[in-house]
Design a protein around this motif. Structure first.
Motif, mmCIF file in Angstrom:
data_model
loop_
_atom_site.group_PDB
_atom_site.id
_atom_site.type_symbol
_atom_site.label_atom_id
_atom_site.label_comp_id
_atom_site.label_asym_id
_atom_site.label_seq_id
_atom_site.Cartn_x
_atom_site.Cartn_y
_atom_site.Cartn_z
ATOM 1 N N TRP A 111 34.820 -7.568 2.151
ATOM 2 C CA TRP A 111 34.124 -7.707 3.441
ATOM 3 C C TRP A 111 34.920 -7.017 4.543
ATOM 4 O O TRP A 111 34.361 -6.285 5.352
ATOM 5 N N LYS A 112 36.228 -7.286 4.572
ATOM 6 C CA LYS A 112 37.079 -6.752 5.642
ATOM 7 C C LYS A 112 37.104 -5.222 5.624
ATOM 8 O O LYS A 112 37.024 -4.584 6.682
ATOM 9 N N LEU A 115 33.837 -3.999 7.077
ATOM 10 C CA LEU A 115 33.804 -4.199 8.537
ATOM 11 C C LEU A 115 34.732 -3.217 9.249
ATOM 12 O O LEU A 115 34.370 -2.637 10.277
ATOM 13 N N THR A 165 26.891 -4.889 9.462
ATOM 14 C CA THR A 165 27.652 -3.812 10.095
ATOM 15 C C THR A 165 26.712 -2.787 10.723
ATOM 16 O O THR A 165 27.016 -2.207 11.766
#
Length: 245
Positions: A111-112, A115, A165
């Protein structure tokens, strides 16, 4: 309305995620139109190979190594572009990724990374380029490669944080337009939202490359970029949505 890329001939464009897929197609079209292109990518060898392929075109491609999840690399790469090539007139925020996961069982690092690349990397590159455009009073153009997923939620397993996003990119484009207007800067902003584009993007994400959805290809999105850039100085195309039929 007369469409022309003439005013950008010999000017500098930065394209992130330039090594493959949509980014490579955008780079190719810009170089064919006489633009000096700085292609930013982690896989710099691919950009260098593309530069050789385009060596006989009106413009020129220069390769710069850059990981869009690392702020210092973004700032350094853009600084090198300015030092070696001159003021920037065009920024195409194309770099983006998706990693297969779910919101229920997804991996935090995946996820990071998504993002950081799709949102923060875009914001950092935009900030650095806008500062250069402002310092040179440049009539510039910033293009965000968005997605139809930035405008509607689709029932497609494995997308996890990716649509979020792209919704952010939609908002960031609008907010950037407002900031530039308040600052009285003559910099255009365009969000280009393609539907499904058949590239290696899906394979990298761990998703099947074949879907029943009609597909676009990289050059289709590049055409939309050239269209937006070709509009007269007083015309801004805020949003372009491109889907296959």
């Amino acid at each position: 309305m007369v469409l022309s890329m003439e005013r950008f001939q010999g000017k500098v464009a930065v394209v992130t995620g330039a090594s493959a897929g949509i980014g490579a197609s955008i780079v190719e079209d810009l170089v064919k139109n006489g633009v000096i292109v700085a292609g930013l990518a982690r896989r710099i060898n691919r950009v260098e190979d593309l530069a050789k392929k385009l060596s006989n075109k009106k413009g020129k491609l220069h390769a710069f190594k850059c990981d869009m999840t690392k702020e210092e690399e973004i700032k350094e790469a853009i600084g090198q572009v300015i030092e070696k090539l001159g003021p920037i007139h065009i920024l195409v925020n194309n770099a983006g990724l998706m990693q297969e996961a779910t919101l229920i069982n997804g991996d935090t690092q995946a996820w990071k990374t998504t993002l950081d690349t799709n949102i923060l990397g875009l914001c950092i590159a935009t900030r650095e380029v806008v500062q250069n455009m402002k310092a040179n009073n440049t009539l510039g153009h910033i293009i965000h490669i968005n997605s139809v997923l930035g405008h509607k939620i689709m029932d497609f397993p494995g997308l996890n944080v990716y649509p979020a996003t792209k919704y952010a990119v939609t908002c960031l484009a609008g907010s950037l337009m407002s900031e530039l207007k308040h600052e009285k800067l003559r910099i255009k902003v365009t969000s280009i939202s393609p539907g499904y584009v058949k590239t290696e993007f899906q394979a990298v994400a761990g998703l099947p490359n074949e879907t029943p959805i009609p597909a676009l290809y990289g050059p289709d999105v590049a055409d939309a970029v050239i269209y937006a850039l070709s509009t007269p100085p007083h015309v801004n195309v805020n949003e372009v949505t491109v889907e296959a039929i």
